[in-house]
Design a protein around this motif. Structure first.
Motif, PDB file in Angstrom:
ATOM      1  N   TRP A  51       0.816  -1.216   0.000  1.00 44.69           N
ATOM      2  CA  TRP A  51       0.000   0.000   0.000  1.00 44.69           C
ATOM      3  C   TRP A  51       0.851   1.268   0.000  1.00 44.69           C
ATOM      4  O   TRP A  51       0.444   2.291  -0.560  1.00 44.69           O
ATOM      5  CB  TRP A  51      -0.922  -0.001   1.212  1.00 44.69           C
ATOM      6  CG  TRP A  51      -2.188  -0.775   1.049  1.00 44.69           C
ATOM      7  CD1 TRP A  51      -2.519  -1.947   1.659  1.00 44.69           C
ATOM      8  CD2 TRP A  51      -3.294  -0.446   0.208  1.00 44.69           C
ATOM      9  NE1 TRP A  51      -3.767  -2.371   1.250  1.00 44.69           N
ATOM     10  CE2 TRP A  51      -4.275  -1.468   0.365  1.00 44.69           C
ATOM     11  CE3 TRP A  51      -3.567   0.611  -0.660  1.00 44.69           C
ATOM     12  CZ2 TRP A  51      -5.492  -1.455  -0.305  1.00 44.69           C
ATOM     13  CZ3 TRP A  51      -4.783   0.628  -1.335  1.00 44.69           C
ATOM     14  CH2 TRP A  51      -5.725  -0.389  -1.166  1.00 44.69           C
ATOM     15  N   GLU A  52       2.001   1.207   0.612  1.00 44.12           N
ATOM     16  CA  GLU A  52       2.863   2.392   0.679  1.00 44.12           C
ATOM     17  C   GLU A  52       3.099   2.999  -0.701  1.00 44.12           C
ATOM     18  O   GLU A  52       3.193   4.224  -0.851  1.00 44.12           O
ATOM     19  CB  GLU A  52       4.207   2.017   1.314  1.00 44.12           C
ATOM     20  CG  GLU A  52       5.208   3.166   1.364  1.00 44.12           C
ATOM     21  CD  GLU A  52       6.554   2.735   1.899  1.00 44.12           C
ATOM     22  OE1 GLU A  52       7.449   3.599   1.998  1.00 44.12           O
ATOM     23  OE2 GLU A  52       6.718   1.539   2.217  1.00 44.12           O
ATOM     24  N   VAL A  55      -0.747   4.172  -3.280  1.00 41.62           N
ATOM     25  CA  VAL A  55      -1.607   5.332  -3.075  1.00 41.62           C
ATOM     26  C   VAL A  55      -0.864   6.591  -3.500  1.00 41.62           C
ATOM     27  O   VAL A  55       0.245   6.857  -3.039  1.00 41.62           O
ATOM     28  CB  VAL A  55      -2.042   5.437  -1.594  1.00 41.62           C
ATOM     29  CG1 VAL A  55      -2.868   6.687  -1.362  1.00 41.62           C
ATOM     30  CG2 VAL A  55      -2.833   4.192  -1.193  1.00 41.62           C
ATOM     31  N   LEU A  60      -4.232  10.911  -1.792  1.00 42.69           N
ATOM     32  CA  LEU A  60      -4.269  10.735  -0.338  1.00 42.69           C
ATOM     33  C   LEU A  60      -4.744  12.010   0.351  1.00 42.69           C
ATOM     34  O   LEU A  60      -5.533  11.959   1.302  1.00 42.69           O
ATOM     35  CB  LEU A  60      -2.883  10.339   0.171  1.00 42.69           C
ATOM     36  CG  LEU A  60      -2.731  10.171   1.682  1.00 42.69           C
ATOM     37  CD1 LEU A  60      -3.666   9.082   2.196  1.00 42.69           C
ATOM     38  CD2 LEU A  60      -1.281   9.836   2.033  1.00 42.69           C
ATOM     39  N   GLU A  64      -7.926  12.056   2.816  1.00 40.77           N
ATOM     40  CA  GLU A  64      -7.775  12.383   4.242  1.00 40.77           C
ATOM     41  C   GLU A  64      -8.807  13.410   4.694  1.00 40.77           C
ATOM     42  O   GLU A  64      -9.178  13.442   5.873  1.00 40.77           O
ATOM     43  CB  GLU A  64      -6.359  12.865   4.512  1.00 40.77           C
ATOM     44  CG  GLU A  64      -5.332  11.727   4.492  1.00 40.77           C
ATOM     45  CD  GLU A  64      -3.916  12.204   4.721  1.00 40.77           C
ATOM     46  OE1 GLU A  64      -3.092  11.386   5.178  1.00 40.77           O
ATOM     47  OE2 GLU A  64      -3.622  13.399   4.456  1.00 40.77           O
ATOM     48  N   TRP A  68     -10.642   9.218   5.609  1.00 39.94           N
ATOM     49  CA  TRP A  68     -10.160   7.918   5.134  1.00 39.94           C
ATOM     50  C   TRP A  68      -8.849   7.562   5.802  1.00 39.94           C
ATOM     51  O   TRP A  68      -7.967   8.410   5.973  1.00 39.94           O
ATOM     52  CB  TRP A  68      -9.967   7.981   3.621  1.00 39.94           C
ATOM     53  CG  TRP A  68      -9.526   6.716   2.950  1.00 39.94           C
ATOM     54  CD1 TRP A  68     -10.319   5.673   2.583  1.00 39.94           C
ATOM     55  CD2 TRP A  68      -8.198   6.363   2.530  1.00 39.94           C
ATOM     56  NE1 TRP A  68      -9.581   4.687   1.959  1.00 39.94           N
ATOM     57  CE2 TRP A  68      -8.273   5.089   1.911  1.00 39.94           C
ATOM     58  CE3 TRP A  68      -6.959   6.991   2.608  1.00 39.94           C
ATOM     59  CZ2 TRP A  68      -7.153   4.444   1.383  1.00 39.94           C
ATOM     60  CZ3 TRP A  68      -5.843   6.358   2.088  1.00 39.94           C
ATOM     61  CH2 TRP A  68      -5.943   5.104   1.482  1.00 39.94           C
ATOM     62  N   SER A  70      -5.583   4.959   5.650  1.00 33.99           N
ATOM     63  CA  SER A  70      -4.866   4.054   4.759  1.00 33.99           C
ATOM     64  C   SER A  70      -4.714   2.680   5.401  1.00 33.99           C
ATOM     65  O   SER A  70      -4.475   2.566   6.604  1.00 33.99           O
ATOM     66  CB  SER A  70      -3.486   4.622   4.427  1.00 33.99           C
ATOM     67  OG  SER A  70      -2.733   3.700   3.666  1.00 33.99           O
ATOM     68  N   ARG A  73       0.553   0.028   5.530  1.00 31.20           N
ATOM     69  CA  ARG A  73       1.405   0.407   4.410  1.00 31.20           C
ATOM     70  C   ARG A  73       2.260  -0.741   3.901  1.00 31.20           C
ATOM     71  O   ARG A  73       2.720  -0.727   2.761  1.00 31.20           O
ATOM     72  CB  ARG A  73       2.316   1.572   4.793  1.00 31.20           C
ATOM     73  CG  ARG A  73       3.199   1.308   5.993  1.00 31.20           C
ATOM     74  CD  ARG A  73       4.026   2.525   6.347  1.00 31.20           C
ATOM     75  NE  ARG A  73       5.094   2.734   5.383  1.00 31.20           N
ATOM     76  CZ  ARG A  73       5.776   3.867   5.287  1.00 31.20           C
ATOM     77  NH1 ARG A  73       5.471   4.903   6.051  1.00 31.20           N
ATOM     78  NH2 ARG A  73       6.752   3.978   4.415  1.00 31.20           N
ATOM     79  N   TYR A  86      -9.613   1.868  -2.081  1.00 25.28           N
ATOM     80  CA  TYR A  86      -8.884   3.065  -2.501  1.00 25.28           C
ATOM     81  C   TYR A  86      -9.576   3.804  -3.649  1.00 25.28           C
ATOM     82  O   TYR A  86      -9.958   4.977  -3.512  1.00 25.28           O
ATOM     83  CB  TYR A  86      -7.459   2.680  -2.888  1.00 25.28           C
ATOM     84  CG  TYR A  86      -6.639   3.788  -3.514  1.00 25.28           C
ATOM     85  CD1 TYR A  86      -6.551   5.048  -2.922  1.00 25.28           C
ATOM     86  CD2 TYR A  86      -5.937   3.573  -4.697  1.00 25.28           C
ATOM     87  CE1 TYR A  86      -5.802   6.068  -3.509  1.00 25.28           C
ATOM     88  CE2 TYR A  86      -5.175   4.576  -5.281  1.00 25.28           C
ATOM     89  CZ  TYR A  86      -5.108   5.819  -4.690  1.00 25.28           C
ATOM     90  OH  TYR A  86      -4.369   6.817  -5.263  1.00 25.28           O
TER      91      TYR A  86
END
Length: 464
Positions: A51-52, A55, A60, A64, A68, A70, A73, A86
């Motif tokens: 995930w790091e 996104v 992002l 945010e 949301w 995440s 990561r 996502y």
């Protein structure tokens, strides 16, 4: 006029987010019925990057604002998780929701009032994007166009030299795509049947491993793997000695399955013809030649054509493009991504300067920008659209700046986690082999020196 973004996948939606931050107006056109529609088709498969790196930064910032959070990561999302956790939340943010049109397929892009041959007065003209939605054709004016439509759905043919095999157009009922859901929704299609997997890239490896697991559970499941190269060593990787444990594990698992006889390997295979049976319910006959020109005929119930993809350039025939004649990527980018020399981890971040074309304010981004090269990473696509949005807004310094810093091994070399998780979860685009691209294909030495390197089937995108 808006900046039209073609495709509502990860890179297309990231482009929209960056355009908004630059004060520009995006309009995203998606052929599918939902955002990330192409990814949904291989939703059962996990990406190889966590995930790091999946996104986008501007996306992002939009998310945010809605609260949301995440996912972990370091976790590897599946394609379905990438869409549901996502892309869907991103597309429903107040800033983007009204700027996305799904079910809208782009048919063509051109300059207003002139075809490709006209030069005088061309510069500065708006673009016309012709699209169809619910059977109604509309011409949209655009200040700029960002094509993030990808390559999914435009597979390379099974035949040699870039051409379909004889009879390939009749074999549709036996073709299952490069990443079928072998152990899930399509299990009955493969259990107790004979499947041929063609190709030596990431999709082929994923499908082969899934079939090997199914073979252990379902007696009578038969697997044949056909490659155009002389050796699968590039895909096997370094095994336990590999500096990237997950890469070595997946490669060694595939090697062991071939060594045990669970997977029958046919080397140097050139597929020449497909002959469907007179009885539509029977197997299709696959004819080709193998090493030393030996004739090979195989009867199979399904064919997974993991032969890679190519970009759809027909919709861009009236745009002046500068594409590499071999890779079909932007000419200045092509040397950096040529699969003869590069893998995912050796492609540097790049932006607007390498992606521009003779028609200004037109860009091909994401997987489609890589043409026929299989080395694309999501994180690289996000950097592409960040730079392009800055350039369209007139911020030259930001467009030229590199804001993506990948680890030395490249995101495509990210570990999949512990060994048990890696064994249980198929992943998109794990890189294997210490060499890069097709150049890692071993040559066979003869009495007169090294033989020419063999050509291998194109791999699919790294995708993650």
């Amino acid at each position: 006029m808006p900046v039209v973004v073609i495709g509502a996948g990860p890179v297309g939606l990231a482009a929209a987010a960056h355009l908004l931050e630059q004060g520009l107006e995006p309009l995203v056109l998606e052929a599918g019925d939902e955002v990330g529609a192409a990814i949904r088709e291989w939703g059962h498969v996990r990406l190889f990057s966590p995930w790091e790196y999946d996104v986008d930064a501007a996306a992002l910032r939009l998310l945010e604002r809605t609260g949301w959070e995440s996912p972990d990561r370091d976790t590897l999302p599946s394609g379905a998780e990438l869409v549901d956790s996502y892309l869907v939340p991103l597309a429903t943010t107040p800033q983007l929701a009204s700027r996305i049109r799904t079910g809208t397929r782009v048919l063509a892009v051109t300059r207003e009032g002139m075809d490709k041959t006209r030069t005088v007065g061309r510069r500065g003209r708006p673009y016309i994007v012709r699209a169809v939605r619910a059977g109604e054709i509309t011409d949209l004016r655009a200040a700029a166009v960002v094509d993030a439509s990808g390559t999914w759905g435009h597979a390379n043919p099974l035949g040699a030299a870039g051409l379909p095999a004889v009879g390939e157009e009749l074999a549709g009922p036996w073709l299952v795509g490069p990443l079928p859901d072998v152990q899930g929704s399509e299990r009955k299609r493969f259990a107790g049947r004979h499947t041929l997997v063609v190709g030596m890239g990431h999709s082929a490896a994923n499908t082969l491993l899934a079939l090997a697991r199914l073979r252990d559970e379902e007696p009578g499941t038969d697997i044949t793997w056909a490659i155009r190269g002389r050796s699968p060593a590039r895909l096997y990787g370094g095994g336990d000695a590999d500096g990237l444990p997950a890469r070595g594990l997946l490669g060694s698992t595939l090697k062991a399955a071939v060594g045990s006889g669970a997977i029958r390997l046919v080397r140097e295979f050139t597929l020449t013809a497909l002959e469907p049976p007179l009885d539509a319910g029977g197997p299709v006959t696959v004819t080709g030649t193998a090493r030393d020109g030996d004739l090979v005929q195989i009867e199979v119930d399904a064919i997974a054509a993991a032969t890679g993809f190519r970009p759809d350039l027909d919709m861009l025939r009236e745009v002046r493009l500068d594409l590499d004649p071999g890779v079909e990527a932007p000419a200045r980018l092509a040397p950096l991504i040529d699969p003869n020399f590069h893998s995912c981890g050796t492609v540097p971040p790049h932006g607007e300067a390498l992606l521009s074309h003779p028609d200004e304010n037109f860009y091909i981004v994401g997987m489609k920008s890589y043409g026929r090269a299989p080395t694309f990473l999501l994180a690289t696509g996000y950097e592409q659209v960040r730079s392009i949005a800055a350039a369209l807004a007139g911020d030259t310094a930001a467009a030229q700046r590199v804001e993506l810093h990948l680890p030395q091994t490249g995101v495509c070399a990210t570990e999949l986690g512990d060994r048990e998780a890696a064994e249980d979860a198929p992943a998109v685009g794990f890189p294997t082999g210490s060499g890069h691209g097709y150049s890692a294909e071993p040559a066979v030495a003869g009495c007169c020196g090294p033989a020419p390197r063999a050509t291998v089937a194109a791999a699919t995108s790294c995708a993650g």
